[in-house]
Design a protein around this motif. Structure first.
Motif, PDB file in Angstrom:
ATOM      1  N   PHE A 161      47.373  47.226  31.111  1.00  0.00           N
ATOM      2  CA  PHE A 161      45.611  47.118  31.409  1.00  0.00           C
ATOM      3  C   PHE A 161      45.729  48.988  32.004  1.00  0.00           C
ATOM      4  CE2 PHE A 161      41.596  47.874  34.393  1.00  0.00           C
ATOM      5  CZ  PHE A 161      41.040  47.454  33.323  1.00  0.00           C
TER       6      PHE A 161
ATOM      7  N   GLY B 204      41.752  50.946  32.474  1.00  0.00           N
ATOM      8  CA  GLY B 204      40.546  50.669  32.334  1.00  0.00           C
ATOM      9  C   GLY B 204      39.529  51.925  32.896  1.00  0.00           C
ATOM     10  N   PRO B 205      38.072  52.219  32.219  1.00  0.00           N
ATOM     11  CA  PRO B 205      37.417  51.160  32.343  1.00  0.00           C
ATOM     12  C   PRO B 205      38.022  50.361  30.659  1.00  0.00           C
ATOM     13  CG  PRO B 205      36.121  52.687  33.477  1.00  0.00           C
ATOM     14  CD  PRO B 205      37.731  53.184  33.261  1.00  0.00           C
ATOM     15  N   VAL B 206      37.589  49.473  30.420  1.00  0.00           N
ATOM     16  CA  VAL B 206      37.718  48.684  29.050  1.00  0.00           C
ATOM     17  C   VAL B 206      36.372  48.143  28.937  1.00  0.00           C
ATOM     18  CG1 VAL B 206      38.442  46.774  29.833  1.00  0.00           C
ATOM     19  CG2 VAL B 206      38.998  47.720  27.116  1.00  0.00           C
TER      20      VAL B 206
ATOM     21  N   CYS C  88      39.480  39.360  32.514  1.00  0.00           N
ATOM     22  CA  CYS C  88      39.939  40.367  33.039  1.00  0.00           C
ATOM     23  C   CYS C  88      38.546  41.091  34.486  1.00  0.00           C
ATOM     24  CB  CYS C  88      38.907  41.399  32.109  1.00  0.00           C
ATOM     25  SG  CYS C  88      40.330  41.390  30.517  1.00  0.00           S
ATOM     26  N   TRP C  89      37.483  40.249  34.365  1.00  0.00           N
ATOM     27  CA  TRP C  89      36.324  40.381  35.170  1.00  0.00           C
ATOM     28  C   TRP C  89      36.601  39.519  36.395  1.00  0.00           C
ATOM     29  CZ3 TRP C  89      32.779  36.271  37.800  1.00  0.00           C
ATOM     30  CH2 TRP C  89      32.181  37.009  38.601  1.00  0.00           C
TER      31      TRP C  89
ATOM     32  N   TRP D 235      40.246  42.718  36.863  1.00  0.00           N
ATOM     33  CA  TRP D 235      39.502  43.995  37.104  1.00  0.00           C
ATOM     34  C   TRP D 235      37.960  44.122  37.632  1.00  0.00           C
ATOM     35  CZ3 TRP D 235      42.320  42.893  33.244  1.00  0.00           C
ATOM     36  CH2 TRP D 235      44.099  42.917  33.251  1.00  0.00           C
TER      37      TRP D 235
ATOM     38  N   GLN E 187      36.351  47.152  36.382  1.00  0.00           N
ATOM     39  CA  GLN E 187      36.534  48.136  35.290  1.00  0.00           C
ATOM     40  C   GLN E 187      36.512  47.096  33.909  1.00  0.00           C
ATOM     41  OE1 GLN E 187      38.640  51.021  35.819  1.00  0.00           O
ATOM     42  NE2 GLN E 187      37.724  50.390  37.988  1.00  0.00           N
ATOM     43  N   VAL E 188      35.367  46.399  33.848  1.00  0.00           N
ATOM     44  CA  VAL E 188      34.400  45.877  33.003  1.00  0.00           C
ATOM     45  C   VAL E 188      33.721  45.872  32.294  1.00  0.00           C
ATOM     46  CG1 VAL E 188      34.699  43.726  31.541  1.00  0.00           C
ATOM     47  CG2 VAL E 188      36.867  43.767  33.266  1.00  0.00           C
TER      48      VAL E 188
ATOM     49  N   VAL F  57      33.851  54.094  29.031  1.00  0.00           N
ATOM     50  CA  VAL F  57      35.038  53.141  28.568  1.00  0.00           C
ATOM     51  C   VAL F  57      35.440  54.407  27.935  1.00  0.00           C
ATOM     52  CG1 VAL F  57      34.917  52.106  25.942  1.00  0.00           C
ATOM     53  CG2 VAL F  57      33.522  51.665  29.017  1.00  0.00           C
TER      54      VAL F  57
ATOM     55  N   SER G 140      38.938  52.168  26.265  1.00  0.00           N
ATOM     56  CA  SER G 140      39.617  51.403  25.545  1.00  0.00           C
ATOM     57  C   SER G 140      38.285  49.968  24.911  1.00  0.00           C
ATOM     58  CB  SER G 140      40.636  50.704  26.268  1.00  0.00           C
ATOM     59  OG  SER G 140      41.399  51.766  26.792  1.00  0.00           O
TER      60      SER G 140
END
Length: 316
Positions: free
Chosen positions: A14, A16-18, A35-36, A39, A42-43, A116, A118
């Motif tokens: 990972f 992030g941010p993604v 994911c939330w 991270w 970062q989502v 973002v 990714s």
């Protein structure tokens, strides 16, 4: 107790941010929430509103409510995904979706101040098997048999599929354990779509006959991807020997297999692909070029391959 979803995210490198491509279905909802939870700062999420069915507004509303509940930045990108004459609806929707996701990442940076770089897609192990079976049904070569990559780069973005080892049912079970609802896409029951027929008719039969088929099929796809990478490297070497020009004399000096390989490489640089029949006819014409007066004019993709003096050109 850790689930296969937890293990998949733990293996994901990972960075992030993604932005999660969030449709509102079970797969992308599970990926977003997992994911939330892992991270939380970062989502973000991007929802592509295709406008292709009456339920589209309901999908967008669900995504808005979910992201508001979790304080996740969300961008909704509206697209016209109708297909052109001669284009499959699935291909038109796919191209529109990738364009919209790229635009959505830019909007998240500009409007929501989320840097973002990714995008993560929620395709899982069952989707991977479906992709492989579709490729087999079409007589695809190694690129098709390689199925979907877990990582690639496009439009200055890193694209990830972190769930390719996770069965679809495991994602639904995880959501149920979280007490989280999702939206069912009504088109998933439409058996005019080949993927739906594979999912509803072939996958259960495979599970009964070959219980570990998801893992063994994935291993075969990985072997195909490795072989394709080797062919790509050979094509690069041959392209350099041809001085980065599809010269007829140079092509004639290659074996049939290497000639086909480097021709595909050249056409990919034109963002085109030749069918097997088109490529075989092109090779037949190259072999027949023994005089200066031999003309070549063959339909390939959206244009034509022609002869200009001692070289080939692709023209629209």
């Amino acid at each position: 107790m850790k689930t296969c979803l937890d293990h998949a995210l733990a293996r994901w490198q990972f960075n992030g941010p993604v932005a999660i491509a969030l449709s509102g279905g079970a797969d992308s909802t599970a990926l977003l929430l997992a994911c939330w939870q892992r991270w939380p700062a970062q989502v973000a999420a991007i929802h592509v509103h295709h406008g292709l069915q009456d339920a589209a507004d309901g999908f967008a509303s669900f995504c808005q409510q979910l992201c508001q509940q979790c304080c996740i930045p969300l961008h909704i990108e509206r697209v016209d995904a109708r297909h052109q004459p001669g284009q499959s609806p699935e291909d038109a929707a796919r191209k529109a979706r990738y364009g919209a996701l790229t635009a959505g990442a830019q909007a998240l940076r500009q409007v929501h101040a989320v840097d973002v770089r990714s995008i993560a897609l929620a395709q899982h192990a069952d989707d991977q098997v479906e992709t492989l079976l579709l490729a087999l049904s079409r007589g695809a070569g190694l690129p098709g048999l390689s199925a979907m990559p877990a990582f690639w780069q496009r439009n200055h973005l890193d694209w990830h599929r972190p769930l390719l080892d996770v069965p679809g049912q495991a994602l639904r079970q995880w959501l149920q354990g979280q007490g989280q609802a999702w939206i069912e896409d009504p088109t998933n029951e439409d058996q005019t779509f080949t993927r739906n027929r594979i999912r509803q008719q072939i996958m259960p039969a495979l599970a009964e006959a070959f219980p570990t088929f998801r893992h063994t099929f994935a291993r075969s796809s990985a072997h195909a991807a490795q072989a394709q990478q080797l062919l790509h490297e050979v094509a690069q070497e041959d392209w350099l020997r041809l001085e980065q020009k599809p010269s007829i004399r140079g092509l004639q000096q290659l074996s049939i297999a290497r000639q086909a390989n480097v021709l595909r490489f050249w056409l990919m640089q034109q963002q085109e692909r030749a069918s097997t029949v088109q490529l075989q006819e092109l090779q037949r014409q190259i072999a027949a070029c023994t005089t200066r007066g031999h003309a070549i004019h063959i339909k390939v993709g959206r244009g034509f391959v022609i002869r200009e003096k001692d070289h080939l050109l692709w023209v629209k």
